[in-house]
Scaffold this active site. Structure first.
Site, PDB file in Angstrom:
ATOM      1  N   ASN A 139       0.696  -1.408   0.018  1.00 22.71           N
ATOM      2  CA  ASN A 139       0.029   0.172  -0.198  1.00 22.71           C
ATOM      3  C   ASN A 139       0.666   1.292  -0.148  1.00 22.71           C
ATOM      4  O   ASN A 139       0.189   2.434  -0.027  1.00 22.71           O
ATOM      5  CB  ASN A 139      -1.065  -0.097   1.118  1.00 22.71           C
TER       6      ASN A 139
ATOM      7  N   TYR B 252      16.420  -5.298  13.097  1.00 21.94           N
ATOM      8  CA  TYR B 252      16.060  -5.258  11.646  1.00 21.94           C
ATOM      9  C   TYR B 252      17.131  -5.800  11.020  1.00 21.94           C
ATOM     10  O   TYR B 252      16.709  -6.743  10.171  1.00 21.94           O
ATOM     11  CB  TYR B 252      15.943  -3.664  11.279  1.00 21.94           C
TER      12      TYR B 252
ATOM     13  N   ASN C 202      12.442   4.619   6.618  1.00 25.10           N
ATOM     14  CA  ASN C 202      13.745   5.269   6.974  1.00 25.10           C
ATOM     15  C   ASN C 202      13.595   6.733   7.094  1.00 25.10           C
ATOM     16  O   ASN C 202      14.721   7.595   6.881  1.00 25.10           O
ATOM     17  CB  ASN C 202      15.075   4.844   5.986  1.00 25.10           C
TER      18      ASN C 202
END
Ligand code: NAP
Length: 233
Positions: free
Chosen positions: A5, A156, A194
């Site tokens: 999306n 991450y 980010n």
């Protein structure tokens, strides 16, 4: 497509749509998902929304059912959804919950989604799986003196290393099928992930996933690629 999306995932959906593919736009946020579907359709694409939370068994199972109903099958799964878990992430201060959340979405979410979609992919004549990884998950790069791998990222980056390992495991299990599965690195791309500090456009970031989603039958499997070619694991 998971995480389609916004950001890179949206551009992968747009790219596959412009090639004539019917695209299921998977993501959690309903408003953003429906806006993405409307935008893809306005551009001439054949898209439909798929309510999807990759951390939830029932949601992923329902998504597989909806894809079967709306598209009659599945040729390509792009596992693109991911979270960073926020910063900073040094290994000695990171909250276990942060690591757990990154792994739940970025790794277990991929396993959960892939396994739910495999029955559909097995019926396809051109089945492809693309796992959106990152060069920050490359242990080779992390341990190469002078290589630029960004700040410490104990949740991450490590989740992407884990994802790479999982990708190899799938490739080994699926080696005697026609399913091609590869990991992709989009490069440092300006998205929400980010704070839009990335230097590449989402369209540029999407290119490698589109290439791996449309590999020919003799294309590679069990590899890790970016626009420049092979990325070291
Ligand atoms: P983004 O703009 O933050 O988009 C992330 C997408 O994932 C959104 O569509 C989000 O939608 C979806 N998502 C998050 N959690 C989800 C969940 N539990 N279930 C379903 N969907 C979920 O990030 P992006 O930069 O485009 O990143 C796309 C992929 O590229 C990620 O795998 C990322 O790790 C990788 N990557 C990005 C960069 C970069 O520089 N941007 C570099 C290397 C690799 P909802 O929140 O609505 O669910």
């Amino acid at each position: 497509m998971t995480g389609a999306n916004k950001g890179i995932g949206y551009e992968v959906a747009a790219g596959l749509g412009s090639l004539g593919w019917r695209v299921g736009v998977g993501a959690r946020d309903e408003q953003r998902r429906e806006e993405a579907v409307a935008k893809l359709r306005a551009a001439g694409g054949d898209a439909f929304g798929v309510p999807l939370d990759v951390t939830d068994d029932a949601s992923v199972a329902a998504a597989a059912g909806l894809i079967e109903e709306r598209a009659g099958g599945l040729d390509v799964l792009v596992n693109n959804a991911a979270i960073t878990g926020g910063a900073p992430q040094t290994p000695i201060t990171v909250e276990p919950a942060t690591v757990r959340a990154a792994v739940e979405t970025n790794v277990i979410g991929v396993i959960r989604t892939t396994n739910a979609m495999l029955p559909l992919l097995r019926r396809s004549a051109t089945p492809r799986i693309v796992n959106m990884s990152s060069s920050v998950g490359s242990l080779t790069m992390q341990t190469t003196p002078g290589a630029e791998t960004g700040p410490l990222s104990a949740a991450y980056a490590t989740s992407k290393t884990f994802l790479n390992a999982v990708t190899v495991q799938y490739a080994k299990e699926l080696h005697d099928t026609i399913i091609l599965i590869n990991a992709a690195c989009p490069g440092f791309t300006a998205t929400d992930l980010n704070g839009f500090r990335g230097v590449r456009t989402p369209e540029q970031g999407a290119a490698i996933a589109i290439r791996l989603a449309t590999l020919p039958a003799d294309g590679s499997t069990g590899g890790f690629f970016d626009d420049a070619g092979i990325v070291a694991w």
